[in-house]
Design a protein around this motif. Sequence first.
Motif, PDB file in Angstrom:
ATOM      1  N   LYS A  49       0.850  -1.208   0.000  1.00 39.43           N
ATOM      2  CA  LYS A  49       0.000   0.000   0.000  1.00 39.43           C
ATOM      3  C   LYS A  49       0.874   1.242   0.000  1.00 39.43           C
ATOM      4  N   ASN A 102      -8.901   3.854  -3.270  1.00 39.96           N
ATOM      5  CA  ASN A 102     -10.061   4.161  -2.438  1.00 39.96           C
ATOM      6  C   ASN A 102     -10.532   5.609  -2.572  1.00 39.96           C
ATOM      7  N   VAL A 178     -13.403  -0.065   3.006  1.00 46.17           N
ATOM      8  CA  VAL A 178     -12.435  -0.115   4.099  1.00 46.17           C
ATOM      9  C   VAL A 178     -13.227   0.074   5.386  1.00 46.17           C
ATOM     10  N   ARG A 203      -3.767  -5.391  14.782  1.00 43.98           N
ATOM     11  CA  ARG A 203      -2.710  -5.416  15.787  1.00 43.98           C
ATOM     12  C   ARG A 203      -2.524  -6.843  16.313  1.00 43.98           C
ATOM     13  N   VAL A 230      -4.911  -4.749   6.340  1.00 48.47           N
ATOM     14  CA  VAL A 230      -3.891  -3.715   6.083  1.00 48.47           C
ATOM     15  C   VAL A 230      -3.102  -3.552   7.374  1.00 48.47           C
ATOM     16  N   GLY A 232       0.607  -1.846   9.064  1.00 51.00           N
ATOM     17  CA  GLY A 232       1.797  -1.021   8.861  1.00 51.00           C
ATOM     18  C   GLY A 232       2.800  -1.176   9.979  1.00 51.00           C
ATOM     19  N   PRO A 234       3.141  -2.490  12.969  1.00 55.73           N
ATOM     20  CA  PRO A 234       3.609  -3.733  13.590  1.00 55.73           C
ATOM     21  C   PRO A 234       4.671  -4.443  12.741  1.00 55.73           C
TER      22      PRO A 234
HETATM   23  O1  OMP Z   1      -7.586   3.432   3.922  1.00 52.46           O
HETATM   24  C1  OMP Z   1      -6.760   2.952   4.716  1.00 52.46           C
HETATM   25  O2  OMP Z   1      -5.852   2.232   4.320  1.00 52.46           O
HETATM   26  C2  OMP Z   1      -6.971   3.182   6.164  1.00 52.46           C
HETATM   27  C3  OMP Z   1      -8.281   3.409   6.561  1.00 52.46           C
HETATM   28  C4  OMP Z   1      -8.609   3.382   7.919  1.00 52.46           C
HETATM   29  O3  OMP Z   1      -9.779   3.511   8.304  1.00 52.46           O
HETATM   30  N1  OMP Z   1      -7.607   3.192   8.826  1.00 52.46           N
HETATM   31  C5  OMP Z   1      -6.302   3.037   8.472  1.00 52.46           C
HETATM   32  O4  OMP Z   1      -5.463   2.838   9.361  1.00 52.46           O
HETATM   33  N2  OMP Z   1      -5.956   3.072   7.135  1.00 52.46           N
HETATM   34  C6  OMP Z   1      -4.542   2.975   6.734  1.00 52.46           C
HETATM   35  O5  OMP Z   1      -4.018   1.714   7.165  1.00 52.46           O
HETATM   36  C7  OMP Z   1      -2.687   1.849   7.643  1.00 52.46           C
HETATM   37  C8  OMP Z   1      -2.627   1.337   9.061  1.00 52.46           C
HETATM   38  O6  OMP Z   1      -1.328   1.439   9.538  1.00 52.46           O
HETATM   39  P1  OMP Z   1      -0.904   0.919  10.985  1.00 52.46           P
HETATM   40  O7  OMP Z   1      -1.813   1.559  11.978  1.00 52.46           O
HETATM   41  O8  OMP Z   1       0.514   1.391  11.113  1.00 52.46           O
HETATM   42  O9  OMP Z   1      -1.037  -0.583  10.964  1.00 52.46           O
HETATM   43  C9  OMP Z   1      -2.299   3.320   7.503  1.00 52.46           C
HETATM   44  O10 OMP Z   1      -1.537   3.458   6.309  1.00 52.46           O
HETATM   45  C10 OMP Z   1      -3.624   4.037   7.371  1.00 52.46           C
HETATM   46  O11 OMP Z   1      -3.530   5.165   6.523  1.00 52.46           O
END
Ligand code: OMP
Length: 254
Positions: A49, A102, A178, A203, A230, A232, A234
């Motif tokens: 992503k 998206n 999402v 998580r 999705v 990041g 972790p």
């Molecule tokens: O559209 C997204 O990817 C997204 C939507 C949402 O509601 N929440 C969300 O966390 N994201 C994306 O998902 C990823 C989550 O990252 P981490 O929280 O580091 O795991 C980030 O790049 C956010 O921009």
Amino acid sequence: MILSPLRRASNLKSNRNPAERIIVALDYPDAAGAESLLRQLEGIPCYMKVGMELFYAAGPQFVLRLKEAGYNVFLDLKLHDIPNTVKGGSASVTRLGVDMFNVHAAGGAAMMEAAREGVEQAMSGRPGAAKPILIGVTQLTSTSQQVLNDEIGIAGPIEEAVLRYASLAKQSGLDGVVASPLEVTRIKERCGASFATVTPGIRPAGAAIGDQSRVMTPQDAFAQGTDYIVIGRPITGAAYPRQALEQIIESITG
Ligand SMILES: O=C(O)c1cc(=O)[nH]c(=O)n1[C@@H]1O[C@H](COP(=O)(O)O)[C@@H](O)[C@H]1O
């Protein structure tokens, strides 16, 4: 430099390798940071992503480099503007050759329909190319029940707000949404099993939650029936990112 080509996930229905359903958020301030992670994850066929942080710094060029390296790419720019502007943006993103992107469902039906039209318009000039999966963002996974009600001013349970956005996205011809994995079961009930769910807020047990609010472990998210997770920090923030990703893959396959 991005290394060897990877096997490409074909589509939603034929995702065989579980890694193809894991979308790694490359939230880095520049291409060098993202490329360093790619070297560490080499050979694992996960989705990548590109979000606003990396895209605003490294641009379409970085998306093209990921595509050349064989990755499936989710371009997460969360388009939200007047319908005509979103139509044009969606066409440009489609021409770039991304596999998923998206728009904010909060932009409403006319905006989401315009996004779909933008995709279709761009696809007419790309015979033989795969159409990107078009996804609507419902309520961000960082938003809590209290923030939704007291700050944003939307009354009622957060799940109802998510379901409303999901229904609108479905009616507008989008391929999925999402949302948090907490809402997957209800979304599938309301919009059908083939309506895709892409779920951040992931998580592994014991990982820092940070700014996320509606979270779940990778294995629980897949147990709920999500199509993609999705994830990041972790992975990107781990001392050994490859090991962190492999543990996640093991947790969902084991
Ligand atoms: O559209 C997204 O990817 C997204 C939507 C949402 O509601 N929440 C969300 O966390 N994201 C994306 O998902 C990823 C989550 O990252 P981490 O929280 O580091 O795991 C980030 O790049 C956010 O921009």
